[in-house]
Design an enzyme around this catalytic site. Structure first.
Site, PDB file in Angstrom:
ATOM      1  N   TYR A 152      50.831  22.656  59.440  1.00 44.62           N
ATOM      2  CA  TYR A 152      50.727  21.689  58.336  1.00 44.62           C
ATOM      3  C   TYR A 152      50.126  22.395  57.134  1.00 44.62           C
ATOM      4  O   TYR A 152      49.157  23.146  57.280  1.00 44.62           O
ATOM      5  CB  TYR A 152      49.844  20.496  58.734  1.00 44.62           C
TER       6      TYR A 152
ATOM      7  N   GLU B 256      49.847  20.846  53.621  1.00 45.51           N
ATOM      8  CA  GLU B 256      49.877  20.003  52.421  1.00 45.51           C
ATOM      9  C   GLU B 256      49.015  20.630  51.327  1.00 45.51           C
ATOM     10  O   GLU B 256      47.952  21.187  51.614  1.00 45.51           O
ATOM     11  CB  GLU B 256      49.330  18.628  52.792  1.00 45.51           C
TER      12      GLU B 256
ATOM     13  N   ASP C  98      70.316  19.920  37.133  1.00 47.52           N
ATOM     14  CA  ASP C  98      70.417  20.050  38.586  1.00 47.52           C
ATOM     15  C   ASP C  98      71.488  21.116  38.853  1.00 47.52           C
ATOM     16  O   ASP C  98      72.682  20.852  38.756  1.00 47.52           O
ATOM     17  CB  ASP C  98      70.824  18.693  39.167  1.00 47.52           C
TER      18      ASP C  98
ATOM     19  N   THR D 146      69.382  23.259  45.045  1.00 46.97           N
ATOM     20  CA  THR D 146      69.313  23.458  46.484  1.00 46.97           C
ATOM     21  C   THR D 146      69.259  24.970  46.691  1.00 46.97           C
ATOM     22  O   THR D 146      69.562  25.739  45.777  1.00 46.97           O
ATOM     23  CB  THR D 146      70.561  22.912  47.216  1.00 46.97           C
TER      24      THR D 146
ATOM     25  N   LYS E 147      73.464  26.380  48.953  1.00 46.74           N
ATOM     26  CA  LYS E 147      74.890  26.358  48.569  1.00 46.74           C
ATOM     27  C   LYS E 147      75.269  27.759  48.072  1.00 46.74           C
ATOM     28  O   LYS E 147      75.171  28.715  48.842  1.00 46.74           O
ATOM     29  CB  LYS E 147      75.124  25.266  47.527  1.00 46.74           C
TER      30      LYS E 147
ATOM     31  N   ARG F   6      68.664  25.762  54.235  1.00 48.56           N
ATOM     32  CA  ARG F   6      68.785  24.425  53.651  1.00 48.56           C
ATOM     33  C   ARG F   6      67.458  24.088  53.004  1.00 48.56           C
ATOM     34  O   ARG F   6      66.399  24.207  53.626  1.00 48.56           O
ATOM     35  CB  ARG F   6      69.068  23.386  54.734  1.00 48.56           C
TER      36      ARG F   6
END
Ligand code: PLP
Length: 478
Positions: free
Chosen positions: A64, A66, A241, A270, A273, A279
């Protein structure tokens, strides 16, 4: 590195998995076999490197983390700090950005981070200032109520879906459409191109808080300098984007007016792509929005995925190598060769060609819907996806278009000669497919008729075409 290192790594991993749940190991092996055999023309897909794939399968997944580098809400994040900082550093160098936030889990998440960073900067911060408090918790109930209404009453102008825009750019089925009052700009019906005068007119009338550029299915370049001028003229924040074409920006195929990074206030992408990474998503911005962007988690994101951030660092390091620029150029060369091959055979293409990695076929000229064409191509070993075309008469489900893209086949090594063969295969399937009928004899938008022998023949030709370009040539699982 020995060629066998990659095979050994994946084989060993499968052995370990097989000991627990053999069906998962089998599915992983089957997926590789399927990917090897299919002519993948999905414009948004690619093949990440073995190093990128392997980076995701380890104990970083357990952590974790954060917060941001050096400012975590959990102890023991020193190694996560290392990979997150590396990914951000590579992203900044690669794209020439002053700030990079590499935590978003996907493109949708990256857009949400950007929207809320802009809302926080443009709406929340001024409200806090006006109320002379530092934190939302310090607002009175009345001021908080007023701020929440104001946050929910902002405007966004983005590209329409049928012109190639994305659902996350303010469309109702997505949360962005529920958050923003949205209006779209389309393309010129005669040319299929963005008409910047019309965008400027729409911006003047609508006065959006955010002007969004970027697309999923527009086969041309966008002039981001002009779009920024339009945004500035109405006081809008300009967001790009670049999820689809980030690889072309990274590879310096899109430069000057066509590189969004120097022109936009904020850029989202992203990483999987055309950029060919794991991903995931990413946000780039200048110092003005950096602090707000870094609040992405826990504002709209779940805890960061350290294994994926590590893989982003690996993929971005790969994209900084000189051969990535060559790859990016070959993506476009291949898309143009594919477009020319289709045009020569009489296929109708939206905008008549392409400047980027994708080609949009209007299959109504074959008498088919996008859905019929997509399935007939799939039967023939050619994987594409149906897509709306401008002013689509068949709606978003059946559509009249097929979107194809070259990032994946270019990674496999196919070149312009193979694109001509691919154009021939696509044209043969589409010209030999006819629309089917429903049980009651009415025309169907989904059913189609394609002689199975033709589908088999094309499938075999597609496999033969791929045989010279093995996918993951260094990996053998058996
Ligand atoms: N933005 C654009 C322009 C896209 O094309 C896509 C995906 O297709 C996304 C965002 C969403 O990306 P993801 O599927 O990673 O959430």
């Amino acid at each position: 590195m020995s060629l066998n290192a990659e095979s050994t790594a994946f084989r060993s991993a499968l052995e370990v998995i097989r000991a627990v749940e053999p069906r998962v190991a089998d599915a992983i092996g089957a997926e590789l076999a399927d990917q090897r055999e299919s002519l993948k023309l999905i414009a948004s897909e690619n093949y990440a490197s073995p190093a990128t794939l392997l980076t995701m399968g380890n104990w970083f997944s357990d952590k974790y983390a954060e917060g941001t580098v050096g400012r975590r809400f959990y102890a023991g994040c020193q190694n996560v700090d290392t990979v997150e900082a590396l990914a951000a550093e590579h992203a900044k160098e690669l794209f020439g950005a002053s700030h990079a936030y590499v935590q978003p889990h996907s493109g949708i998440d990256a857009n949400l981070v950007a929207f809320w960073a802009i809302l926080a900067d443009r709406v929340e911060s001024p409200a806090l200032k006006k109320a002379q408090v530092r934190h939302v918790n310090d607002l009175t109930e009345a001021d908080w109520f007023a701020l929440r209404r104001e946050l929910g009453d902002q405007r966004m102008l983005g590209m329409s879906l049928d012109a190639g825009g994305h659902l996350t750019h303010g469309f109702r089925p997505n949360i962005s459409g529920k958050m923003f009052d949205q209006r779209s700009y389309g393309t010129d019906p005669a040319t299929g191109l963005i008409d910047y005068d019309r965008v400027a007119e729409a911006a003047r009338e609508f006065k959006p808080l955010i002007l969004v550029a970027g697309y999923s299915a527009y086969p041309r370049k966008v002039n981001f300098r002009i779009m920024r001028e339009i945004a500035d003229s109405v006081g809008a924040t300009f967001m790009v984007d670049m999820a689809h074409f980030a690889g072309l920006v990274a590879g310096k195929v899109f430069t000057g007016d066509f590189d969004p990074v120097p022109h936009a206030h904020i850029v989202t992408t992203t990483t999987h792509k055309s950029l060919r990474g794991p991903r995931g998503g990413m946000v780039l911005c200048g110092p003005e929005l950096a602090d707000q962007v870094d609040r992405g988690c826990p504002m709209v994101l779940g805890g960061p995925l350290p294994h994926v951030m590590a893989a982003k660092a690996v993929a971005l390091a790969e994209a900084r190598r000189p051969d990535f620029a060559d790859y990016a150029q070959r993506i476009v060369d291949n898309a143009q060769a594919l477009a020319e091959g289709l045009l020569r055979r009489g296929t109708t293409l939206v905008t008549g060609g392409t400047d980027n990695h994708l080609v949009l076929l209007d299959v109504s000229s074959y008498g088919l819907t996008g859905r019929q064409a997509e399935q007939a191509l799939l039967d023939s070993g050619i994987v594409t996806n149906r897509n709306a075309v401008p002013q689509d008469r068949n709606g978003a489900w059946y559509t009249s278009g097929i979107r194809i893209g070259t990032p994946a086949l270019t990674t496999r090594g196919l070149g312009t000669a193979e694109m001509d063969v691919t154009a021939e295969l696509i044209h043969t399937v589409l010209s030999q497919t006819t629309p089917g009928a429903n049980a009651d004899g009415t025309p169907s938008k989904a059913k189609y008729v394609l002689d199975p022998a033709t589908a088999d023949k094309i499938s075999k030709q597609a496999t033969d075409l791929l045989a010279t370009f093995p996918l993951y040539p260094t990996i053998t699982l058996t």
